[in-house]
Structure formats: structure tokens, C-alpha cells
Design an enzyme around this catalytic site. Structure first.
Site, PDB file in Angstrom:
ATOM      1  N   ASP A 104      25.940  27.161  21.683  1.00 60.83           N
ATOM      2  CA  ASP A 104      25.727  28.012  22.855  1.00 60.83           C
ATOM      3  C   ASP A 104      26.965  28.114  23.724  1.00 60.83           C
ATOM      4  O   ASP A 104      26.980  28.877  24.686  1.00 60.83           O
ATOM      5  CB  ASP A 104      24.576  27.469  23.702  1.00 60.83           C
ATOM      6  N   ASP A 138      22.318  20.221  23.024  1.00 58.45           N
ATOM      7  CA  ASP A 138      22.041  20.693  24.381  1.00 58.45           C
ATOM      8  C   ASP A 138      22.273  22.194  24.477  1.00 58.45           C
ATOM      9  O   ASP A 138      23.366  22.689  24.212  1.00 58.45           O
ATOM     10  CB  ASP A 138      22.947  19.981  25.394  1.00 58.45           C
ATOM     11  N   ASP A 181      24.672  22.397  17.441  1.00 63.30           N
ATOM     12  CA  ASP A 181      24.771  21.746  18.729  1.00 63.30           C
ATOM     13  C   ASP A 181      23.357  21.426  19.199  1.00 63.30           C
ATOM     14  O   ASP A 181      22.369  22.011  18.722  1.00 63.30           O
ATOM     15  CB  ASP A 181      25.480  22.670  19.719  1.00 63.30           C
TER      16      ASP A 181
END
Length: 342
Positions: free
Chosen positions: A225, A28, A26
């Protein structure tokens, strides 16, 4: 990976960059936040890549094109080919192309990433419900997306045009904090129309399929995250995952994670790719990792010992997830997390 409920983070004697052929990262909250590289990301990714791990960047953000993302990563010191960037816009475009005629018009509510992805699949992006679109696609359009664009989507959907969404992440990390994501904008259209979109992005299968088709990964590791997109997407795709604590997930959310949100591994940041992961042993009713032992009491999680905070968190996960079984742990872990500074 089995779909049975995970009861503890797993250990790995090998560095994760050696145990898996491809990292599906990922962006961001993992590689950067607000456009700036997260601490240790550049160096860690460079080391993993030089050791032979293939790095692919998988993002639910449909605003930017793969070329723009690759250029940005290069500016941060992470050399990247556009072909190694997979976006929810691409997954949405493929999903649409399988349901409409070649060359069909699609109303775009979002940014350039969606338009490029649609053209790649032989579809024509249009801007108005009066342009006779056969589908509507909605993706993150940045903080300045005008309210009138949502109205345009509503006009088309009210005429019976099918609606697609790149993703439904309610929030997105920014340099100033947590901002509304595409999911918040999707809710605006949902409330106004009563319709339900077909969703392409993480954690749903179209995104995982797009990623595997484009990367050719044989033994992938999802790195993210967010529990409800990255980790759940790995669970749905039956592949392993690494949660890093540089984005939106905190210790309390991790301890309360239901089965589909429990990662295979947990680490502070992307340095976790370069190391093995400690095993968690069971001692009576307790779970031991490093110098810590965690147990599930009648009302709260208990933690004894000392050592690295992450080891304590891993032990607490084992106690919480085992107590929860197939559900969500309701035990209070605040005091134990406070001991770890988490």
C-alpha cells in the site's frame, strides 16, 4: 522488469494469482489495519492460496516475531507458518551478522522481534550502552517505547558504535489513523547524534534479499500500500508490484509518483489478486481504460467517459506518468479524481 520509467499500469489476461508463483504481501494497510483484517483480505488470500499461489508476508514492522505474526494471521482466518513471515528485524540481523563477530553483543532499541532475530543469527541482544555492544539496532518498539531508549542509543553511537535501523517508515497505519513509525524515532536519534544508520528494510536491497532467501520465489509479485517502501522495493528488486488502495496511498499521490514509485498494477484491495488487469490503450493523445479516457492538458489532467472508478484511475495514471516521463507529474488531477470519488 525493466528499470526504465513506467508510463502506465500494465494489463494481465491471467489472474495475478496464476501469473505469479509467490505473493510478497505487506501487512499493515494491506492485510490488516490496527490488528483487524481489511475487507476482502481473508477471503481473497484463501482463494489465492487454494489455487496454488504461495503467500509470504513481508513487513517493515520489527516489533513482533514471525511466530506472533503467524498466530495473529491465523486468528484472522489466514493459516500461516512462521517461516512465511519475513520481517525487517530479520533483514537487519543478517546485515549486522555480516559485519560483526559471531556472538557479539548488540544494543536493541525496539521490541522482541529484534531480539529473536538477533539470536537467530547468533548475536546477543543487550539493553545498555554500558554492556559493551559492538552495534546498535533500532526498530519499531510500539507506542509505549520510552524516551530513555533513544538516549541509550545516542550514548553508544557517540562512542563510535555502528548504528543499524530495521526501517525508516515515518508512519504506520493504526485502527485510529496514521501514527508515527520507526522512521520518526530514527530521526530523533539522527538529530541528536548527527549519525546515519545502515537501513535494512524496504525499499532497500537487504530486505529484498532476505525475502528471496527465505521464500525461494521464482516469479514474485510484491503487494503493498506504500509507494516509498513496497513499490520502490519492488522497483529496486526488479520485480512486479500490485498497489492496493487500502492503506496510506491515495489517488493524488499515485498520479504524482516518480518512476521508482509506479506500480505494475493498481487495484482497490486484495481481490485484485484473483482477477486479470485491464489493458490501457492509447487513442491519439489520450489513454483509454474501460469506459474512461484520460489526457494531459496544459495545466491539469482531463477525464472523459464513465465506468468503473478504478479504470478511470488507471487511465489517469497513464496520462500523468507519460506526461511526467522520468520526473514527477505536476498537473492538477483533483477535478478528475473527484469525478471518480477518489
Amino acid at each position: 522488469m525493466s528499470q526504465t520509467a513506467r508510463t502506465r499500469p500494465e494489463g494481465s489476461e491471467q489472474a495475478l494469482s496464476e501469473a505469479y508463483d509467490t505473493a510478497l504481501l505487506d501487512l499493515d494497510g494491506v492485510v490488516y489495519a490496527g490488528g483487524n483484517a481489511i475487507a476482502h483480505a481473508v477471503e481473497s488470500l484463501g482463494t489465492a492460496r487454494s489455487g496454488g499461489m504461495h503467500l509470504a508476508y513481508v513487513t517493515n514492522n520489527a516489533l513482533r516475531t514471525p511466530d506472533a505474526v503467524a498466530e495473529h494471521l491465523g486468528e484472522l482466518g489466514i493459516p500461516t507458518d512462521a517461516g512465511d513471515v519475513i520481517t525487517s528485524a530479520q533483514a537487519a540481523a543478517r546485515l549486522i551478522s555480516e559485519q560483526v563477530p559471531a556472538g557479539a553483543r548488540v544494543l536493541v532499541i525496539g521490541g522482541e522481534g529484534l531480539r529473536v532475530a538477533l539470536r537467530e543469527r547468533g548475536l546477543e541482544p543487550v539493553e545498555s550502552a554500558d554492556d559493551d555492544p559492538v552495534a546498535v539496532v533500532q526498530g519499531y518498539g510500539g507506542p509505549d517505547l520510552r524516551w530513555a531508549r533513544f538516549a541509550e542509543a545516542c550514548y553508544a553511537i557517540a562512542r563510535g558504535v555502528p548504528w543499524f535501523a530495521s526501517n525508516t517508515d515515518l508512519t504506520i497505519p493504526s485502527a485510529r489513523g496514521i501514527a508515527p513509525g520507526n522512521g520518526a524515532a530514527v530521526e530523533v536519534v539522527r538529530i541528536a547524534t548527527g549519525a546515519e544508520p545502515q537501513v535494512a528494510g524496504k525499499p532497500l536491497p537487504p530486505m529484498h534479499r532476505e525475502t528471496i532467501l527465505r521464500t525461494g520465489a521464482k516469479r514474485p509479485l510484491v503487494v503493498g500500500d506504500r509507494l516509498d517502501t513496497d513499490i520502490e522495493g519492488a522497483f529496486n528488486g526488479e520485480v512486479d508490484s500490485l498497489l492496493v488502495l487500502t492503506g496510506v496511498t491515495d489517488g493524488a499521490q499515485l498520479l504524482a509518483a516518480p518512476p521508482q514509485h509506479r506500480p505494475t498494477y493498481v487495484d482497490a484491495d486484495l481481490r485484485g489478486l484473483l482477477t486479470g488487469q485491464p489493458a490501457i490503450g492509447q487513442e491519439g493523445d489520450g489513454f483509454r481504460c474501460g469506459g474512461w479516457t484520460a489526457t494531459a492538458g496544459s495545466e491539469r489532467l482531463e477525464l472523459a467517459g464513465e465506468g468503473e472508478a478504478l479504470d478511470g484511475l488507471r487511465a489517469l495514471c497513464a496520462a500523468a506518468w507519460t506526461a511526467a516521463g522520468d520526473g514527477t507529474c505536476a498537473l492538477d488531477g483533483a477535478k478528475a479524481l473527484a469525478r471518480l470519488g477518489l
